[in-house]
Every structure is written in C-alpha cells, then in structure tokens.
Write a protein that holds these residues in place. Structure first.
Motif, PDB file in Angstrom:
ATOM      1  N   VAL A 152       0.958  -1.140   0.076  1.00  9.64           N
ATOM      2  CA  VAL A 152       0.050   0.157   0.078  1.00  9.64           C
ATOM      3  C   VAL A 152       0.930   1.324  -0.154  1.00  9.64           C
ATOM      4  O   VAL A 152       2.023   1.204   0.810  1.00  9.64           O
ATOM      5  CB  VAL A 152      -1.014   0.228   1.139  1.00  9.64           C
ATOM      6  CG1 VAL A 152      -1.833   1.196   1.221  1.00  9.64           C
ATOM      7  CG2 VAL A 152      -1.776  -1.263   1.357  1.00  9.64           C
ATOM      8  N   LEU A 153       0.494   2.159  -0.843  1.00 11.16           N
ATOM      9  CA  LEU A 153       1.267   3.574  -1.070  1.00 11.16           C
ATOM     10  C   LEU A 153       0.371   4.547  -0.722  1.00 11.16           C
ATOM     11  O   LEU A 153      -0.700   4.727  -0.754  1.00 11.16           O
ATOM     12  CB  LEU A 153       1.405   3.529  -2.351  1.00 11.16           C
ATOM     13  CG  LEU A 153       2.410   4.583  -3.034  1.00 11.16           C
ATOM     14  CD1 LEU A 153       3.948   4.675  -2.440  1.00 11.16           C
ATOM     15  CD2 LEU A 153       2.521   4.569  -4.683  1.00 11.16           C
ATOM     16  N   GLY A 154       1.302   5.614  -0.258  1.00  8.69           N
ATOM     17  CA  GLY A 154       0.603   6.974   0.156  1.00  8.69           C
ATOM     18  C   GLY A 154       1.465   8.050  -0.312  1.00  8.69           C
ATOM     19  O   GLY A 154       2.670   7.724  -0.748  1.00  8.69           O
ATOM     20  N   GLN A 155       0.894   9.342  -0.156  1.00  4.41           N
ATOM     21  CA  GLN A 155       1.754  10.520  -0.212  1.00  4.41           C
ATOM     22  C   GLN A 155       2.838  10.789   0.784  1.00  4.41           C
ATOM     23  O   GLN A 155       2.627  11.003   2.031  1.00  4.41           O
ATOM     24  CB  GLN A 155       1.048  11.633  -0.629  1.00  4.41           C
ATOM     25  CG  GLN A 155       1.740  13.063  -0.870  1.00  4.41           C
ATOM     26  CD  GLN A 155       0.979  14.124  -1.126  1.00  4.41           C
ATOM     27  OE1 GLN A 155      -0.263  14.356  -0.636  1.00  4.41           O
ATOM     28  NE2 GLN A 155       1.644  15.220  -1.876  1.00  4.41           N
ATOM     29  N   LYS A 156       3.940  11.112   0.467  1.00  6.22           N
ATOM     30  CA  LYS A 156       5.200  11.604   1.598  1.00  6.22           C
ATOM     31  C   LYS A 156       4.584  12.743   2.359  1.00  6.22           C
ATOM     32  O   LYS A 156       4.045  13.874   1.817  1.00  6.22           O
ATOM     33  CB  LYS A 156       6.273  11.622   0.608  1.00  6.22           C
ATOM     34  CG  LYS A 156       7.562  12.038   1.454  1.00  6.22           C
ATOM     35  CD  LYS A 156       8.999  12.579   0.705  1.00  6.22           C
ATOM     36  CE  LYS A 156       9.910  13.010   1.459  1.00  6.22           C
ATOM     37  NZ  LYS A 156      11.215  13.265   0.440  1.00  6.22           N
ATOM     38  N   ASP A 157       5.141  12.558   3.271  1.00  6.93           N
ATOM     39  CA  ASP A 157       4.877  13.588   4.583  1.00  6.93           C
ATOM     40  C   ASP A 157       3.604  14.248   4.993  1.00  6.93           C
ATOM     41  O   ASP A 157       3.131  15.427   5.406  1.00  6.93           O
ATOM     42  CB  ASP A 157       5.703  14.985   4.181  1.00  6.93           C
ATOM     43  CG  ASP A 157       7.167  14.862   3.970  1.00  6.93           C
ATOM     44  OD1 ASP A 157       7.764  14.287   4.588  1.00  6.93           O
ATOM     45  OD2 ASP A 157       7.589  15.662   3.275  1.00  6.93           O
ATOM     46  N   THR A 158       2.698  13.243   4.489  1.00  9.83           N
ATOM     47  CA  THR A 158       1.279  13.220   4.971  1.00  9.83           C
ATOM     48  C   THR A 158       0.752  12.174   5.556  1.00  9.83           C
ATOM     49  O   THR A 158       1.318  11.092   5.789  1.00  9.83           O
ATOM     50  CB  THR A 158       0.453  13.694   3.661  1.00  9.83           C
ATOM     51  OG1 THR A 158       0.134  12.319   3.044  1.00  9.83           O
ATOM     52  CG2 THR A 158       1.020  14.557   3.029  1.00  9.83           C
ATOM     53  N   MET A 159      -0.502  12.285   6.293  1.00  7.98           N
ATOM     54  CA  MET A 159      -1.145  11.132   6.961  1.00  7.98           C
ATOM     55  C   MET A 159      -1.560   9.960   5.605  1.00  7.98           C
ATOM     56  O   MET A 159      -2.285   9.109   6.005  1.00  7.98           O
ATOM     57  CB  MET A 159      -2.347  11.603   7.898  1.00  7.98           C
ATOM     58  CG  MET A 159      -1.897  11.805   9.226  1.00  7.98           C
ATOM     59  SD  MET A 159      -3.162  12.266  10.326  1.00  7.98           S
ATOM     60  CE  MET A 159      -3.862  10.583  10.414  1.00  7.98           C
ATOM     61  N   LEU A 160      -1.639  10.568   4.635  1.00 11.39           N
ATOM     62  CA  LEU A 160      -2.171   9.521   3.731  1.00 11.39           C
ATOM     63  C   LEU A 160      -0.967   8.539   3.516  1.00 11.39           C
ATOM     64  O   LEU A 160      -1.243   7.455   3.001  1.00 11.39           O
ATOM     65  CB  LEU A 160      -2.073  10.261   2.266  1.00 11.39           C
ATOM     66  CG  LEU A 160      -3.406  11.226   1.766  1.00 11.39           C
ATOM     67  CD1 LEU A 160      -3.263  12.108   0.830  1.00 11.39           C
ATOM     68  CD2 LEU A 160      -4.627  10.324   1.795  1.00 11.39           C
ATOM     69  N   ASP A 161       0.302   8.893   4.072  1.00  8.60           N
ATOM     70  CA  ASP A 161       1.107   7.955   4.185  1.00  8.60           C
ATOM     71  C   ASP A 161       1.010   7.000   5.652  1.00  8.60           C
ATOM     72  O   ASP A 161       0.974   5.897   5.558  1.00  8.60           O
ATOM     73  CB  ASP A 161       2.638   8.330   4.139  1.00  8.60           C
ATOM     74  CG  ASP A 161       3.525   7.308   4.233  1.00  8.60           C
ATOM     75  OD1 ASP A 161       3.707   6.404   3.689  1.00  8.60           O
ATOM     76  OD2 ASP A 161       4.686   7.861   5.006  1.00  8.60           O
ATOM     77  N   THR A 162       1.080   7.768   6.863  1.00  8.45           N
ATOM     78  CA  THR A 162       1.228   7.444   8.027  1.00  8.45           C
ATOM     79  C   THR A 162      -0.105   6.440   8.445  1.00  8.45           C
ATOM     80  O   THR A 162      -0.083   5.716   9.264  1.00  8.45           O
ATOM     81  CB  THR A 162       1.251   8.446   9.027  1.00  8.45           C
ATOM     82  OG1 THR A 162       0.175   9.359   8.936  1.00  8.45           O
ATOM     83  CG2 THR A 162       2.603   8.987   8.775  1.00  8.45           C
ATOM     84  N   VAL A 163      -1.384   6.971   7.719  1.00 13.85           N
ATOM     85  CA  VAL A 163      -2.688   6.230   8.114  1.00 13.85           C
ATOM     86  C   VAL A 163      -2.431   4.781   7.666  1.00 13.85           C
ATOM     87  O   VAL A 163      -3.291   3.776   8.161  1.00 13.85           O
ATOM     88  CB  VAL A 163      -3.777   6.930   7.762  1.00 13.85           C
ATOM     89  CG1 VAL A 163      -3.766   6.426   5.907  1.00 13.85           C
ATOM     90  CG2 VAL A 163      -5.072   6.373   8.177  1.00 13.85           C
ATOM     91  N   ILE A 164      -1.597   4.430   6.518  1.00 15.71           N
ATOM     92  CA  ILE A 164      -1.343   3.032   6.276  1.00 15.71           C
ATOM     93  C   ILE A 164      -0.929   2.080   7.349  1.00 15.71           C
ATOM     94  O   ILE A 164      -1.272   0.941   7.337  1.00 15.71           O
ATOM     95  CB  ILE A 164      -0.416   2.919   5.429  1.00 15.71           C
ATOM     96  CG1 ILE A 164      -0.792   3.704   3.882  1.00 15.71           C
ATOM     97  CG2 ILE A 164      -0.076   1.610   4.925  1.00 15.71           C
ATOM     98  CD1 ILE A 164       0.284   3.954   2.931  1.00 15.71           C
ATOM     99  N   ASP A 165      -0.189   2.429   8.343  1.00 16.03           N
ATOM    100  CA  ASP A 165       0.051   1.513   9.499  1.00 16.03           C
ATOM    101  C   ASP A 165      -1.447   1.276  10.217  1.00 16.03           C
ATOM    102  O   ASP A 165      -0.938   0.361  11.170  1.00 16.03           O
ATOM    103  CB  ASP A 165       0.966   2.398  10.428  1.00 16.03           C
ATOM    104  CG  ASP A 165       2.276   2.667   9.795  1.00 16.03           C
ATOM    105  OD1 ASP A 165       2.713   1.971   8.955  1.00 16.03           O
ATOM    106  OD2 ASP A 165       3.008   3.480  10.187  1.00 16.03           O
ATOM    107  N   GLU A 166      -2.430   1.603  10.230  1.00 19.11           N
ATOM    108  CA  GLU A 166      -3.654   1.100  10.609  1.00 19.11           C
ATOM    109  C   GLU A 166      -3.967  -0.135  10.023  1.00 19.11           C
ATOM    110  O   GLU A 166      -4.696  -0.845  10.547  1.00 19.11           O
ATOM    111  CB  GLU A 166      -4.886   1.861  10.392  1.00 19.11           C
ATOM    112  CG  GLU A 166      -4.895   3.119  11.309  1.00 19.11           C
ATOM    113  CD  GLU A 166      -6.427   3.824  11.393  1.00 19.11           C
ATOM    114  OE1 GLU A 166      -7.306   3.344  10.970  1.00 19.11           O
ATOM    115  OE2 GLU A 166      -6.342   5.160  11.372  1.00 19.11           O
TER     116      GLU A 166
END
Length: 300
Positions: A184-198
C-alpha cells in the motif's frame, strides 16, 4: 446554525454529498493532509508578543499552497471570480476550496490574497521564514505542528479510504485486515502515508511526493492499493480511469478523521481570533455549496 467544528464526520459528508442542488453563494465566490514533517522552530521574536500586526493591514497577503491538490487547491490559466493570482508563477491563478476560504479570510484581514505555490512539505518552513503569511492548503493541526504554528478552528473535516486497480483481487475487500500482505502506497509527509499503519500486516511502501504520482503507481501495478481522501472520490475516479474504491463495512475502515486548519506564525493571538471568527461564521450549508462548486469546477 451549528458551526462546522461541531459537526460529526458523517453529518458533514452527508451534507456535502447532498449539496448538488445548492448554488454557491456570491459571498463565497467573491480543507487536508496532516503530516509528520519535521517541526520547524520559528526562532524569531518573543512568544509572549502578539505578532498579528505583521499580517493585519498588509495590502497583499501571501497564502502558501501546492496549487496541485484539487478540489482543495489547483492551478489554472484563466482568471475568474473564484481565483486568486499565483504570485510565483507567471500568468497562473489558483482555485479550489482552500482558495475560497483564503478569499474570505483575507477580506476580513483587509488585504488581497495571492497564492504562493510550493511543495506541501515546505509550507511550515516558508511560513516561519516569512516567505508566506498564512498556510491554507488542506493542512491539519497535528500536535507536532502546533509546536511551531498556530492553527485556526477546522474549515473542513474528512477521512481516508483505499483505491485499488479495477480487477484487483482486493476489489471486493470489506475490511482493512483484508489487506494484510498487500503493498500500500501513500503521499510523502502526509497522513495519506502514516494512516497506512492502521492496516494489520500491511507492506508499507516508501511514499511518493504527490497524489498524481500515487495514482500513477497504482495504475502501473507497482502497488496493490493507495490511500486517498474520500471527499474527492468522484474526482479521483474521473482523473484516473481504471481505479475503484474499496467499500468497507461499517467500522472496518480507517478510524482517523482529518481536519483542515488555517496556519499562521506562533504568537498571533489577535490574528487567530479574527480568522476563527471568519471560519466559524461560515454555515454548514455555505460550506457544502462551496465544496460542491469546487468539485464541479475542478480539472479532470
């Protein structure tokens, strides 16, 4: 009328999604990615001194944004009643939901808004270095950011979802745990990235620098799913044929809400009060009409 900051996530989304019959009000024509970027200390001035006068009374107020994150903000070559000039791009204008709030805020502050286009991760540094006066760029007031930036009440609240490629084995997933082992991929420096850890058992790919780049990777098949802000689901699908949203069962999707807040230099108490007055004075119906109008205008 209840102010937006007291709305539940689902109540606002029902209002926004049902606003197609509303017309954007003339006064409005006339919000989101929290991140974990390093905190930038301002290093100037005494925190006890009110710095509001640095902004109040300015003829031109410089508003930082990407101008590449529709429907919150985007760049266009045609001026209209909805746009403001992009100060650092010749012949360019900015439009979007952030821009409409920038217009309202700057009118109250007595200055003309101009957009300053820059990367999302550079906004806080630019604010504290005096390159911009305000951040109105879909940024959220995280605890980390509050160490170096003052934030207004929310002018938008939303949440996250997942897109997969059409025909993917994950297309019929109904819960986050279905993505155990998925890339799963998200945008750097945003919660679009950090939320993936859910996502339990996820393979968290190294983030990329923009939302268009995120979708490009999905369509190229280099990841299984990507995160997105669900409020612009229809727009993302129009812009990226071949992607489909995952429909999570109730309570089985991402749990984090995200809010958009206006950012200003720390120690700006008077400025903060004025901006909160503007933000809290925009009704739910007005926000919904503004949001729907931006959805209708955003580039495909």
């Amino acid at each position: 009328m209840t102010t937006h900051r007291n709305m539940t996530r689902r109540a606002f989304l029902r209002t926004a999604l049902g606003a197609g019959s509303l017309v954007a009000l003339p006064a409005l024509a006339g919000c989101q990615r929290p991140s974990t970027i390093p905190v930038v200390e301002s290093g100037t001035g005494d925190a006890r001194e009110d710095r509001s006068d640095e902004i109040l009374g300015k003829a031109q107020i410089r508003v930082g944004m990407e101008a590449a994150y529709a429907p919150y903000n985007w760049q266009t070559s045609e001026p209209s009643e909805y746009t403001i000039p992009v100060d650092n791009v010749s012949g360019a204008y900015a439009d979007g939901y952030d821009v409409q709030f920038a217009k309202l805020v700057c009118e109250k502050l007595g200055g003309e808004p101009v957009a300053v286009k820059m990367t999302f991760s550079g906004l806080i540094d630019a604010l504290n270095n005096g390159q911009i006066d305000l951040i109105i760029a879909g940024m959220s007031a995280t605890d980390e950011r509050r160490q170096s930036v003052d934030f207004s009440d929310p002018y938008f609240v939303g949440y996250f979802g997942l897109f997969v490629k059409e025909g993917s084995k994950y297309e019929n997933a109904t819960k986050l745990s279905d993505f155990s082992g998925a890339q799963v991929l998200g945008q750097k420096d945003t919660m679009l990235d950090t939320v993936i850890d859910e996502i339990p058992g996820v393979i968290h790919q190294a983030p990329v620098d923009s939302v268009p780049n995120v979708f490009s990777h999905l369509l190229q098949g280099t990841c299984d799913a990507v995160t997105y802000n669900t409020e612009n689901e229809e727009g993302y699908m129009k812009q990226n044929p071949g992607i489909v949203p995952v429909r999570f069962a109730e309570g089985e999707g991402f749990q984090q809400d995200v809010a958009c807040n206006v950012g200003m230099r720390k120690g700006s108490a008077k400025l903060l009060d004025i901006i909160n007055e503007v933000v809290d004075g925009v009704s739910e119906d007005e926000r919904s009409a503004m949001w729907q109008a931006c959805l209708d205008r955003q580039p495909e």
